[in-house]
Design an enzyme around this catalytic site. Structure first.
Site, PDB file in Angstrom:
ATOM      1  N   TYR A 142     -19.510 -16.185   0.988  1.00  0.00           N
ATOM      2  CA  TYR A 142     -20.745 -16.637   1.345  1.00  0.00           C
ATOM      3  C   TYR A 142     -21.051 -17.110   2.723  1.00  0.00           C
ATOM      4  CZ  TYR A 142     -22.969 -16.083  -3.168  1.00  0.00           C
ATOM      5  OH  TYR A 142     -23.475 -15.449  -4.392  1.00  0.00           O
TER       6      TYR A 142
ATOM      7  N   LYS B 278      -8.425 -13.404  -7.889  1.00  0.00           N
ATOM      8  CA  LYS B 278      -7.850 -12.282  -7.762  1.00  0.00           C
ATOM      9  C   LYS B 278      -6.540 -12.203  -6.842  1.00  0.00           C
ATOM     10  CE  LYS B 278      -8.815  -8.299  -8.515  1.00  0.00           C
ATOM     11  NZ  LYS B 278      -8.296  -7.325  -9.476  1.00  0.00           N
TER      12      LYS B 278
ATOM     13  N   ASP C 142     -11.257 -10.190 -12.901  1.00  0.00           N
ATOM     14  CA  ASP C 142     -11.919  -9.004 -13.765  1.00  0.00           C
ATOM     15  C   ASP C 142     -11.545  -9.121 -15.122  1.00  0.00           C
ATOM     16  OD1 ASP C 142      -9.042  -8.715 -13.038  1.00  0.00           O
ATOM     17  OD2 ASP C 142      -9.234  -6.593 -13.035  1.00  0.00           O
TER      18      ASP C 142
ATOM     19  N   ASP D 255     -20.633 -16.506  -9.147  1.00  0.00           N
ATOM     20  CA  ASP D 255     -22.158 -15.964  -9.055  1.00  0.00           C
ATOM     21  C   ASP D 255     -22.068 -15.015 -10.203  1.00  0.00           C
ATOM     22  OD1 ASP D 255     -24.731 -15.485  -7.987  1.00  0.00           O
ATOM     23  OD2 ASP D 255     -23.867 -13.705  -7.074  1.00  0.00           O
TER      24      ASP D 255
ATOM     25  N   ASP E  35     -23.718 -14.842 -14.295  1.00  0.00           N
ATOM     26  CA  ASP E  35     -25.068 -14.157 -14.854  1.00  0.00           C
ATOM     27  C   ASP E  35     -24.595 -13.543 -16.063  1.00  0.00           C
ATOM     28  OD1 ASP E  35     -26.565 -14.772 -12.674  1.00  0.00           O
ATOM     29  OD2 ASP E  35     -27.082 -12.630 -12.443  1.00  0.00           O
TER      30      ASP E  35
HETATM   31  C1  IPM Z   1     -27.476 -17.976  -7.638  1.00  0.00           C
HETATM   32  C2  IPM Z   1     -28.322 -16.790  -6.938  1.00  0.00           C
HETATM   33  C3  IPM Z   1     -27.882 -17.073  -5.305  1.00  0.00           C
HETATM   34  C4  IPM Z   1     -26.404 -16.970  -5.303  1.00  0.00           C
HETATM   35  C5  IPM Z   1     -28.786 -16.402  -4.379  1.00  0.00           C
HETATM   36  C6  IPM Z   1     -30.389 -16.590  -4.550  1.00  0.00           C
HETATM   37  C7  IPM Z   1     -28.586 -16.698  -3.051  1.00  0.00           C
HETATM   38  O1  IPM Z   1     -27.721 -15.660  -7.259  1.00  0.00           O
HETATM   39  O2  IPM Z   1     -27.692 -19.124  -7.464  1.00  0.00           O
HETATM   40  O3  IPM Z   1     -26.714 -17.518  -8.478  1.00  0.00           O
HETATM   41  O4  IPM Z   1     -26.115 -15.939  -4.859  1.00  0.00           O
HETATM   42  O5  IPM Z   1     -25.866 -17.765  -4.948  1.00  0.00           O
HETATM   43 MG    MG Z   2     -26.597 -15.608  -8.956  1.00  0.00          MG
END
Ligand code: IPM
Ligand code: MG
Length: 370
Positions: free
Chosen positions: A142, A193, A226, A250, A254
């Site tokens: 990042y 990884k 993975d 990240d 999700d």
């Molecule tokens: C998160 C989001 C952010 C990230 C974006 C909005 C920059 O996806 O907080 O998970 O990638 O960290």
């Molecule tokens: Mg995210």
């Protein structure tokens, strides 16, 4: 009574709608006398770009630096697709994380019993799920330099991102994970990884050494990122605390969000180091979901991730654990009653708008006031 300074950054899309529900919860606790909150509001993301030409203004950065906790909702949307890269909406969030050194991102994935059937996985796979993903938040790809697109002059371009981690960055996020595990299931799964990346080799080495030196009472496992993604959807209850880097964290968070029924359910806390003088730490609380521009302004958004993020602030910034427990219980009871926003609705559930869900949680809180 201590006064807690809160900076609210509603941002874009559904951000202002879900933030409005948190304000109801803040008012509810304040009127009960649980604590005093002083709130200010700022702009971040696309709305800040429209107002100042930047993803967050210096004035709002100063407010953020002075706040006891920042509540952040969501940023971005198609309206700002064409804005320059360094002032795109997400840049505001990334600057807050980096400048305030909020390196530890805690993303708890808890499956409320009432929502086991809302998950895309079988109920027995997710029922009772309680995972804590600890994502490193201020390093890795990042922020690594160089980060650029170079014109090679032959009709080709080259894009470069840099994945970079120093020992101290891995150690401090490792400590966060081990400390959390001691108060939970006492198990940490570290993920990278190392079969492909040097940063993974160092990550594995530093975690192993830290474990041996300071945390041998905690169980440590390693899984390649993975494979961990696969295990998360195969048998997620094997995990207690997962610690991983910025990018894998990240993605994996999700995935974990969907185990719980909806991305609209997952809160998060981004924490800095405790200041030895004041005993306080910089902290930002935000839902894991984004700005969902497609449903913005329609009252369809689920405010629970945002409300749960305030619950984490009560716990991690203000030490108001009893209030946080009451808030979590109120959310669980409203869900058990069959009230649902559109994202988690199943057959026979009652549909609630964003505002109705917030009101129902406030009403439940009222019933548990003592
Ligand atoms: C998160 C989001 C952010 C990230 C974006 C909005 C920059 O996806 O907080 O998970 O990638 O960290
Ligand atoms: Mg995210």
């Amino acid at each position: 009574m201590t006064i807690f300074k809160l900076l609210l950054l509603p941002g874009d899309g559904i951000g202002p709608e879900v933030m409005a529900e948190v304000e109801k919860i803040i008012d509810c606790f304040a009127s009960e006398g649980v604590a005093k909150f002083e709130t200010e509001k700022g702009l971040v993301g696309g709305c800040a770009y429209d107002a100042h030409g930047k993803a967050i203004s210096e004035a709002d950065m100063a407010l953020a630096g002075a706040a006891d906790a920042i509540l952040f909702a969501a940023v971005g949307g198609p309206k700002w697709d064409g804005v320059p890269y360094d002032v795109r909406p997400e840049a505001g969030l990334l600057r807050l994380r980096k400048d305030l050194a909020l390196y530890a991102n805690l993303r708890p994935a808890i499956c409320y019993p009432a929502l086991a059937s809302a998950s895309s996985l079988k109920p027995e796979v997710v029922e009772g799920l309680d995972i804590m993903i600890v994502r490193e938040l201020t390093g890795g790809v990042y922020f690594g330099e160089p980060k650029q697109i170079i014109d090679l002059g032959n009709g080709q371009k080259r894009a470069i991102d840099t994945q970079v981690y120093d020992t101290f960055e891995i150690e401090r996020i490792g400590r966060t994970a081990f400390e959390l595990a001691r108060n939970r299931g006492n198990k940490v799964t570290s993920s990278e990884k190392r079969n492909v990346m040097k940063s993974g080799v160092l990550w594995h080495e530093v975690m192993t050494a830290l474990h041996k030196r300071e945390y041998s009472d905690v169980k440590l496992e390693h899984q390649l990122a993975d494979a961990l993604g696969m295990q998360l959807v195969r048998w997620p209850k094997q995990f207690d605390v997962i610690v991983t880097d910025n990018l894998f964290g990240d993605m994996l968070s999700d995935v974990a969000a969907m185990l719980t029924g909806s991305l609209g359910m997952l809160p998060s806390a981004s924490l800095g180091d405790v200041d030895p003088k004041s005993g306080r730490r910089k902290a930002l609380y935000e839902p894991v979901h984004g700005s969902a521009p497609d449903i913005a302004g329609k009252g369809l958004a689920n405010p629970i991730a945002m409300i749960g993020s305030f619950g984490m602030a009560l716990r991690y910034s203000f030490g108001l654990n009893a209030a946080a427990d009451r808030l979590d219980a109120a959310i669980a009871r409203v869900l058990a009653d069959g009230l649902r926003t559109a994202d988690i609705r199943g057959d026979g559930d009652r549909l609630a708008s964003t505002g109705e869900m917030g009101d129902a949680i406030v009403a439940e809180l009222g019933r548990s006031a003592g």
